[in-house]
Motif scaffolding. Structure first.
Motif, PDB file in Angstrom:
ATOM      1  N   ARG A   1      39.921  29.638  38.613  1.00  0.00           N
ATOM      2  CA  ARG A   1      40.071  29.154  39.984  1.00  0.00           C
ATOM      3  C   ARG A   1      40.081  30.318  40.963  1.00  0.00           C
ATOM      4  N   LEU A   2      40.787  31.390  40.625  1.00  0.00           N
ATOM      5  CA  LEU A   2      40.818  32.566  41.495  1.00  0.00           C
ATOM      6  C   LEU A   2      39.447  33.228  41.602  1.00  0.00           C
TER       7      LEU A   2
ATOM      8  N   ASP B   1      36.601  31.666  41.349  1.00  0.00           N
ATOM      9  CA  ASP B   1      35.817  30.779  42.211  1.00  0.00           C
ATOM     10  C   ASP B   1      36.161  31.000  43.685  1.00  0.00           C
ATOM     11  N   GLU B   2      37.448  31.125  43.994  1.00  0.00           N
ATOM     12  CA  GLU B   2      37.877  31.362  45.378  1.00  0.00           C
ATOM     13  C   GLU B   2      37.352  32.703  45.892  1.00  0.00           C
ATOM     14  N   THR B   3      37.374  33.702  45.035  1.00  0.00           N
ATOM     15  CA  THR B   3      36.850  35.013  45.408  1.00  0.00           C
ATOM     16  C   THR B   3      35.366  34.929  45.725  1.00  0.00           C
TER      17      THR B   3
ATOM     18  N   VAL C   1      33.743  32.412  46.906  1.00  0.00           N
ATOM     19  CA  VAL C   1      33.570  31.776  48.219  1.00  0.00           C
ATOM     20  C   VAL C   1      33.751  32.826  49.318  1.00  0.00           C
ATOM     21  N   THR C   2      34.773  33.644  49.184  1.00  0.00           N
ATOM     22  CA  THR C   2      35.029  34.696  50.173  1.00  0.00           C
ATOM     23  C   THR C   2      33.872  35.685  50.210  1.00  0.00           C
TER      24      THR C   2
END
Length: 89
Positions: A50-51, A53-55, A57-58
């Motif tokens: 999840r982290l 994936d979030e990275t 996006v950023t």
């Protein structure tokens, strides 16, 4: 080095980071599959995914900012510069 050149170099770096991030995500997914198959708890591995994936996006947002800056610089270079003529204030 011009601002445009710097932005283009930043774009190359961003693309490299995104490719590496995609590879890490693929590896993490494969690890989670193996852990699930072998009966291990995957909670932490899923949190890491999840982290990641979030990275991504950023990083994709940052890449878009770089592309926007490149487009701005290219427009500025393509537009004729206005020079005040004789008698201009």
């Amino acid at each position: 080095m011009s601002d445009l050149q710097r932005e283009r170099e930043d774009l190359v770096t961003a693309d490299r980071h995104l490719a590496a991030g995609e590879q890490r995500i693929a590896e993490q997914i494969a690890l989670i599959r193996r852990m699930t198959r072998d009966g291990y708890d995957t909670a932490l591995a899923r949190d890491l995914l999840r982290l990641l994936d979030e990275t991504m996006v950023t990083w994709k947002d940052h890449r878009q900012l770089i592309l926007d800056a490149i487009a701005r610089h290219e427009r500025d270079l393509a537009s004729p510069r206005r020079h005040p003529g004789p008698g201009s204030p």
